[in-house]
Design a protein around this motif. Structure first.
Motif, PDB file in Angstrom:
ATOM      1  N   LEU A 281      23.686 -25.349 -37.346  1.00 32.19           N
ATOM      2  CA  LEU A 281      22.956 -25.633 -36.114  1.00 32.19           C
ATOM      3  C   LEU A 281      23.414 -26.980 -35.576  1.00 32.19           C
ATOM      4  N   ASP A 282      24.265 -26.925 -34.571  1.00 33.74           N
ATOM      5  CA  ASP A 282      24.853 -28.133 -34.008  1.00 33.74           C
ATOM      6  C   ASP A 282      23.785 -29.038 -33.409  1.00 33.74           C
ATOM      7  N   ALA A 283      23.956 -30.350 -33.622  1.00 34.21           N
ATOM      8  CA  ALA A 283      23.042 -31.349 -33.047  1.00 34.21           C
ATOM      9  C   ALA A 283      21.579 -31.003 -33.324  1.00 34.21           C
ATOM     10  N   ALA A 284      21.314 -30.490 -34.519  1.00 35.27           N
ATOM     11  CA  ALA A 284      19.935 -30.110 -34.859  1.00 35.27           C
ATOM     12  C   ALA A 284      18.993 -31.301 -34.780  1.00 35.27           C
ATOM     13  N   TYR A 285      19.529 -32.485 -34.979  1.00 31.27           N
ATOM     14  CA  TYR A 285      18.702 -33.703 -34.922  1.00 31.27           C
ATOM     15  C   TYR A 285      18.147 -33.958 -33.534  1.00 31.27           C
ATOM     16  N   ALA A 286      18.756 -33.389 -32.502  1.00 33.15           N
ATOM     17  CA  ALA A 286      18.313 -33.601 -31.125  1.00 33.15           C
ATOM     18  C   ALA A 286      17.322 -32.547 -30.664  1.00 33.15           C
ATOM     19  N   VAL A 287      17.090 -31.548 -31.495  1.00 34.41           N
ATOM     20  CA  VAL A 287      16.198 -30.439 -31.166  1.00 34.41           C
ATOM     21  C   VAL A 287      14.872 -30.653 -31.873  1.00 34.41           C
ATOM     22  N   PRO A 288      13.736 -30.437 -31.195  1.00 32.51           N
ATOM     23  CA  PRO A 288      12.451 -30.584 -31.886  1.00 32.51           C
ATOM     24  C   PRO A 288      12.358 -29.673 -33.100  1.00 32.51           C
TER      25      PRO A 288
ATOM     26  N   VAL B 107      22.381 -32.967 -39.146  1.00 36.66           N
ATOM     27  CA  VAL B 107      21.490 -34.120 -39.077  1.00 36.66           C
ATOM     28  C   VAL B 107      22.257 -35.318 -39.612  1.00 36.66           C
ATOM     29  N   ILE B 108      22.246 -36.416 -38.878  1.00 38.10           N
ATOM     30  CA  ILE B 108      23.036 -37.584 -39.262  1.00 38.10           C
ATOM     31  C   ILE B 108      22.152 -38.639 -39.902  1.00 38.10           C
ATOM     32  N   HIS B 109      21.140 -39.096 -39.174  1.00 38.98           N
ATOM     33  CA  HIS B 109      20.230 -40.111 -39.686  1.00 38.98           C
ATOM     34  C   HIS B 109      18.818 -39.519 -39.780  1.00 38.98           C
ATOM     35  N   GLY B 110      17.906 -40.295 -40.353  1.00 34.46           N
ATOM     36  CA  GLY B 110      16.500 -39.908 -40.345  1.00 34.46           C
ATOM     37  C   GLY B 110      16.015 -39.424 -41.693  1.00 34.46           C
ATOM     38  N   ASP B 111      14.834 -38.850 -41.673  1.00 34.81           N
ATOM     39  CA  ASP B 111      14.159 -38.384 -42.877  1.00 34.81           C
ATOM     40  C   ASP B 111      14.555 -36.938 -43.133  1.00 34.81           C
TER      41      ASP B 111
ATOM     42  N   THR C 163      12.582 -33.423 -42.140  1.00 31.69           N
ATOM     43  CA  THR C 163      13.229 -32.522 -41.185  1.00 31.69           C
ATOM     44  C   THR C 163      13.308 -31.111 -41.744  1.00 31.69           C
ATOM     45  N   VAL C 164      13.729 -30.988 -42.998  1.00 30.03           N
ATOM     46  CA  VAL C 164      13.829 -29.659 -43.618  1.00 30.03           C
ATOM     47  C   VAL C 164      12.461 -28.998 -43.675  1.00 30.03           C
ATOM     48  N   ALA C 165      11.446 -29.756 -44.069  1.00 23.09           N
ATOM     49  CA  ALA C 165      10.106 -29.188 -44.196  1.00 23.09           C
ATOM     50  C   ALA C 165       9.562 -28.730 -42.852  1.00 23.09           C
ATOM     51  N   ALA C 166       9.744 -29.555 -41.826  1.00 21.93           N
ATOM     52  CA  ALA C 166       9.161 -29.240 -40.521  1.00 21.93           C
ATOM     53  C   ALA C 166       9.941 -28.172 -39.767  1.00 21.93           C
ATOM     54  N   SER C 167      11.254 -28.149 -39.938  1.00 25.13           N
ATOM     55  CA  SER C 167      12.101 -27.242 -39.152  1.00 25.13           C
ATOM     56  C   SER C 167      12.309 -25.896 -39.828  1.00 25.13           C
ATOM     57  N   THR C 168      12.151 -25.847 -41.147  1.00 26.44           N
ATOM     58  CA  THR C 168      12.384 -24.675 -42.001  1.00 26.44           C
ATOM     59  C   THR C 168      13.860 -24.340 -42.187  1.00 26.44           C
ATOM     60  N   VAL C 169      14.781 -25.249 -41.812  1.00 23.36           N
ATOM     61  CA  VAL C 169      16.185 -25.021 -42.147  1.00 23.36           C
ATOM     62  C   VAL C 169      16.327 -25.042 -43.666  1.00 23.36           C
ATOM     63  N   ASP C 170      17.402 -24.439 -44.171  1.00 23.46           N
ATOM     64  CA  ASP C 170      17.644 -24.442 -45.612  1.00 23.46           C
ATOM     65  C   ASP C 170      18.269 -25.747 -46.075  1.00 23.46           C
ATOM     66  N   SER C 171      19.057 -26.366 -45.199  1.00 21.03           N
ATOM     67  CA  SER C 171      19.836 -27.524 -45.616  1.00 21.03           C
ATOM     68  C   SER C 171      20.171 -28.374 -44.403  1.00 21.03           C
ATOM     69  N   VAL C 172      20.612 -29.598 -44.657  1.00 16.73           N
ATOM     70  CA  VAL C 172      21.154 -30.450 -43.601  1.00 16.73           C
ATOM     71  C   VAL C 172      22.436 -31.099 -44.108  1.00 16.73           C
TER      72      VAL C 172
ATOM     73  N   GLN D 238      24.811 -33.934 -45.260  1.00 13.05           N
ATOM     74  CA  GLN D 238      24.491 -35.139 -46.004  1.00 13.05           C
ATOM     75  C   GLN D 238      25.387 -36.306 -45.561  1.00 13.05           C
ATOM     76  N   TYR D 239      25.118 -36.813 -44.360  1.00  9.98           N
ATOM     77  CA  TYR D 239      25.915 -37.914 -43.835  1.00  9.98           C
ATOM     78  C   TYR D 239      25.665 -39.226 -44.575  1.00  9.98           C
ATOM     79  N   GLU D 240      24.477 -39.422 -45.111  1.00  7.22           N
ATOM     80  CA  GLU D 240      24.217 -40.647 -45.869  1.00  7.22           C
ATOM     81  C   GLU D 240      25.197 -40.773 -47.032  1.00  7.22           C
ATOM     82  N   LEU D 241      25.370 -39.689 -47.770  1.00  5.69           N
ATOM     83  CA  LEU D 241      26.254 -39.715 -48.925  1.00  5.69           C
ATOM     84  C   LEU D 241      27.710 -39.797 -48.491  1.00  5.69           C
ATOM     85  N   TRP D 242      28.073 -39.082 -47.435  1.00  5.27           N
ATOM     86  CA  TRP D 242      29.441 -39.168 -46.904  1.00  5.27           C
ATOM     87  C   TRP D 242      29.828 -40.616 -46.641  1.00  5.27           C
ATOM     88  N   LYS D 243      28.959 -41.357 -45.964  1.00  2.00           N
ATOM     89  CA  LYS D 243      29.258 -42.747 -45.652  1.00  2.00           C
ATOM     90  C   LYS D 243      29.346 -43.583 -46.918  1.00  2.00           C
ATOM     91  N   ALA D 244      28.427 -43.373 -47.859  1.00  3.83           N
ATOM     92  CA  ALA D 244      28.409 -44.175 -49.082  1.00  3.83           C
ATOM     93  C   ALA D 244      29.654 -43.934 -49.921  1.00  3.83           C
TER      94      ALA D 244
END
Length: 433
Positions: A175-182, A206-210, A214-223, A225-231
């Motif tokens: 889901l592209d740009a899922a972070y921008a969708v409610p 999803v790039i940043h945020g909780d 997000t997974v709990a509220a949106s019901t997606v299976d996964s997002v 992991q940009y945090e780990l990619w950067k690290a």
């Protein structure tokens, strides 16, 4: 929530179709009768040889330029081909046991999207969000018009599009740009889709945020992991494994709630071989992403150590989205060592499917040397990373381990029993314990 059962074994080979087949940028663009989408199927045996179990394809649907300005979600982009070409792609994947993940751009549409043209002409404009000076856009891009996700008709439309292509043989959606969708939008859409396709998998970009919220509220299976990619790349470049250890601790918290999609490269970022300051550390990055919990994705070309730098300008993605040869045999002279390393580490992961949900704990940590245990009830591995100019030497007993067997590494032969670590400068090792 939990992934569909098949996702435990999923390792994606990800590609950007329009670039992969030379359809964008291209002047003139290819016509439908060139059937360029079929060139992707010609690479499926390569994906199998690599060890992948699925193909994650970028946008396939009719668009104006780069694929993310969709004009018709029900039509294959004419620069790629037609419906028959999509059916061919699915059939070829199925014959090899490969899953197919589609890229759904449902946050925004292109300016030639039919309902947007009607709205501009004075018709119904309820499908689109309003901005200060007309219609809202995605992150200021005038060619990307934001959908109104509060409108029931938009919910119905996205449900129908998803079902249409799942019925045609797809296995899930990025889901592209899922972070921008409610989140509530996905929470309305996805249960309706899962009602017919309970084994479909949905991963939100999803790039940043909780991530957990997000997974709990949106019901997606996964997002993603940009945090780990950067690290991963910044800890290797900076000689700061404390950053990586913090990210892996966070990653463990995510794994308590869902299994993230992990990667060191994709179509939106500088390639890992270009991102790392020291090319000796590419193996470290790959060892990391293939020994931790997650659903891993390998970006096409990374397995051959392709280079490419993303730039923030018009056309700045082109270097990381190149055209590939018609057949893999035309590119085999590139990156043999990188390819063999990918094969070996992917093979290791597939022999240990418990890694999908495995968590890590640090056994030895300083700025430039890091040893962690990754494990579950089914097994455990020890991973030693060294980016120092000095060797990493210690007995396994210092780490609370009696003995182990080297199963992968940068310097020592595999399948050798050891009772101590001896990792060369800028080297790494994986030990079965």
């Amino acid at each position: 929530m939990s992934d569909p059962a098949w996702v435990e074994h999923a390792i994606w080979w990800q590609l950007y179709p329009l670039g992969f087949v030379g359809a964008f940028p291209a002047d003139p663009p290819p016509s439908p009768d060139e059937h360029r989408l079929r060139r992707i199927a010609a690479w499926f045996d390569h994906a199998l040889e690599l060890g992948a179990s699925g193909i994650a394809v970028g946008p396939l649907f009719a668009s104006q330029t780069h694929g993310y300005d969709t004009v018709d979600h029900y039509a294959i982009d004419p620069r790629l081909g037609d419906d028959a070409d999509f059916d061919h792609l699915i059939a070829e994947a199925r014959s090899r046991g490969l899953r197919v993940l589609l890229d759904g751009v449902f946050n925004h549409v292109g300016t030639e999207f039919g309902r947007y043209r009607e709205a501009l002409a004075g018709g119904d404009d309820s499908w689109f969000r309003k901005g200060r000076n007309g219609f809202a856009t995605f992150e200021g891009h005038d060619g990307l018009i934001a959908l109104n996700h509060r409108h029931p008709a938009v919910v119905d439309y996205v449900v129908d599009v998803m079902l249409h292509w799942l019925r045609r043989g797809a296995d899930g959606w990025r889901l592209d740009a899922a972070y921008a969708v409610p989140d509530r939008f996905w929470a309305e859409v996805l249960p309706r889709v899962r009602h017919e396709f309970p084994d479909a998998w949905f991963v939100g970009e999803v790039i940043h945020g909780d991530y957990v919220a997000t997974v709990a509220a949106s019901t997606v299976d996964s997002v993603t992991q940009y945090e780990l990619w950067k690290a991963i790349w910044s800890s290797l470049n900076d000689g700061n494994f404390h950053e990586l250890d913090h990210a892996l601790s966070r990653h463990g918290e995510f794994l308590d709630a869902f299994v993230p999609m992990t990667f060191v490269g994709n179509h939106d970022v500088t390639r890992i071989a270009s991102r790392l300051d020291d090319e000796r550390h590419v193996g470290h990055a790959l060892a990391l992403v293939l020994t931790i919990g997650g659903t891993p994705s390998v970006y096409a070309g990374d397995e051959w150590a392709y280079r490419g730098v993303k730039e923030e300008r018009v056309g700045g993605d082109d270097a990381v989205r190149p055209e590939f040869p018609v057949a893999p045999t035309e590119a085999e002279h590139l990156g043999h060592d990188a390819f063999r390393l990918h094969q070996h580490l992917i093979g290791l992961r597939r022999r240990h499917p418990w890694l999908h949900t495995a968590t890590t704990s640090a056994l030895h940590l300083d700025n430039r040397q890091y040893v962690y245990r990754v494990g579950s009830e089914q097994g455990a591995l020890l991973v030693a990373l060294n980016v120092d100019d000095a060797p990493l030497r210690m007995s396994l007993a210092e780490l609370g381990i009696d003995a182990g067997t080297i199963v992968a590494g940068s310097g020592a032969p595999a399948e050798r029993g050891i009772d101590r670590l001896d990792v060369e400068p800028h080297g790494w090792a994986i030990v079965a314990i």
